[in-house]
Design a protein around this motif. Sequence first.
Motif, PDB file in Angstrom:
ATOM      1  N   LEU A   1       0.805  -1.226   0.000  1.00  0.00           N
ATOM      2  CA  LEU A   1       0.000   0.000   0.000  1.00  0.00           C
ATOM      3  C   LEU A   1       0.841   1.281   0.000  1.00  0.00           C
TER       4      LEU A   1
ATOM      5  N   LEU B   1       0.883   3.771  -3.182  1.00  0.00           N
ATOM      6  CA  LEU B   1       0.367   5.136  -3.015  1.00  0.00           C
ATOM      7  C   LEU B   1       1.421   6.145  -3.426  1.00  0.00           C
TER       8      LEU B   1
ATOM      9  N   ILE C   1      -7.905   8.193  -2.004  1.00  0.00           N
ATOM     10  CA  ILE C   1      -7.681   6.981  -1.217  1.00  0.00           C
ATOM     11  C   ILE C   1      -8.651   5.860  -1.555  1.00  0.00           C
TER      12      ILE C   1
ATOM     13  N   VAL D   1      -7.557   1.941  -1.957  1.00  0.00           N
ATOM     14  CA  VAL D   1      -8.064   0.842  -1.121  1.00  0.00           C
ATOM     15  C   VAL D   1      -8.855  -0.153  -1.962  1.00  0.00           C
TER      16      VAL D   1
ATOM     17  N   PHE E   1      -7.872  -4.126  -2.308  1.00  0.00           N
ATOM     18  CA  PHE E   1      -8.715  -5.305  -2.072  1.00  0.00           C
ATOM     19  C   PHE E   1      -8.806  -6.181  -3.316  1.00  0.00           C
TER      20      PHE E   1
ATOM     21  N   THR F   1     -15.726  -0.402   0.189  1.00  0.00           N
ATOM     22  CA  THR F   1     -14.867   0.757   0.481  1.00  0.00           C
ATOM     23  C   THR F   1     -14.961   1.795  -0.625  1.00  0.00           C
TER      24      THR F   1
ATOM     25  N   LEU G   1     -15.876   5.202   0.989  1.00  0.00           N
ATOM     26  CA  LEU G   1     -14.778   6.170   1.021  1.00  0.00           C
ATOM     27  C   LEU G   1     -14.957   7.256  -0.026  1.00  0.00           C
TER      28      LEU G   1
END
Lengths: 280, 278
Positions: free
Chosen positions: B73, B77, B183, B187, B191, B268, B272
């Motif tokens: 992650l 990112l 984000i 995410v 997943f 998410t 999110l």
Amino acid sequence: MKTYYVYILILMFTIITGCNASKKETILCAGSTTVLPVVSDAAEQFTLNHRDVAVIVNAGGSGVGINLLGEQKIHIGMISRNISQEEIEKYPDVHFITHSIGKDAVVPVVSSEIYDAGIIALTIEQIAKIYKGGITNWKEVGGPDKEILAVDKEISRGTRHVFMEIVLGNKEAEAPGADLVLGSNNEEQVAIAQSNAAIGMLSHAWINDDVKGLSIILANGERVDPTLQNIINGKFPITRNLLLITNGEPQGKIREFIGFIKSPDGQKIVEQAGYVSLYR
Amino acid sequence: MRNKLFISVCCFAAILCTLILSLLLFVIALNGAKAVNLRFLLSDSRNFGAEGGIVYQIMGSILLISGAAFISLPIALGTALCKSEYIKNTVLQQISSMMIYGLNGVPSVIFGIFGLLFFVNFLNTGISWFVGSIILAVMIIPTIVLAAYQSMSSIPAIYRESAYALGMDKWKVIAKVILPQGIHGAVTGLFIGLARAIGETAPVMFIATAFSGAKLPDSLFQPVTALPTHILALAQQATNSQALLNAWGTSLVLMLLVFSLSLSALFTRVTLQSTGRR
């Protein structure tokens, strides 16, 4: 964002520490799939009485067992053939010590359809011809009119070394007649069971209703069945020792574990797995 | 006439595709349900997996992908931020995209053999779950980067301009505007990547898993057992009906884990995204 990290951290932390509060001693074993069932089963029983020990067993074949021990990545190598001179020279820092834990036979096996069609025994010469490519149809040895699917094994496999040494006279002999090259005993067993015209080589312990062991006709015409009795009295021509190898004399828990396999309780596991125990 | 033909061919393709999926799920659920019960989920495997359960396989798989998530992650990112905020040169942009797509296209067994040669043999780590996590992380980084980059680059230019107009410096803009808005993509990508990683056999079978005896590791450098390699081992004993039954059960558990990861991705993304937009 941060919460995801915290969740993942907590999860990993609990998994790692949750059930393993105490530091365990780990014994790593790897090698022959012939010896693997015995060691794996023995490990289950041994760790029941020795909670502070974990025994991790991995497959790969005899060659892998010797190489990993040579590189000192494992504590116990499992092998079902002898260590060759080249292998000993390859690892001058390692002092290979072998521990015999039982005896086995490598049996030529055929699909049950072929066995039921009347092929229950072959001579060594006939088997050799099949693997050399001289015989390609079952009718040439008195069976049904079907192409032979000859199953060979990877060149480093102990089962193959022992089999080819007797059949073709050289443990690393090439087998141009082979149609399929497989690895572990399990793989070979499944392939032969699923075919209806296959021949292969398997450890005695893998013979079952779908994969039948052939009798061998000796030079004097005598027929030797692949029975435990014939392995014990040495009549069956393709036999071998099941060995564990260590670097130097084993110490501590490793010594105890090998001792357990050689003990009467451990030898019961050897017999249950279909092999001949040290006491016979 | 031609139009109708085209529509019917498309519909046929769609139906075929759904049918294959449903058939697969149906067969796995039907066979797997016979093996799966609480004891199967909570006990240790015995007799090469033919008896007992798969508790350590489940934990091993979760451990492997947790490690992979933890490693991949931040790297992904960072890569996505670098691509969206710092690389302005189009040639560099194209090269970096090509590299990322290239990495995504590498067959998983290549990662496995690389891990074996580089970590297990060259760095002499031995067979270790942590090395497995690293390799899985490398494998899923492109998925995360692409998803994160897409959500970052779809942030309207006016957001950035307003932030700069308010006197924020670059760091502030990234922390207060780009990351919160981007984000959900990262995410979601994570997943989706993990759903792929948990089912991978080839990268972990050489470097991270043991045949039997592996329970929970005490350190970073111990093997674990995992669900996909367990299925492989069980499938090789297909002549034993009990082993085959457990293989179906293990497959069902693995499928459910993959589904829950995919569902998490969907979930998410929705939650999110809405908080990011607020």
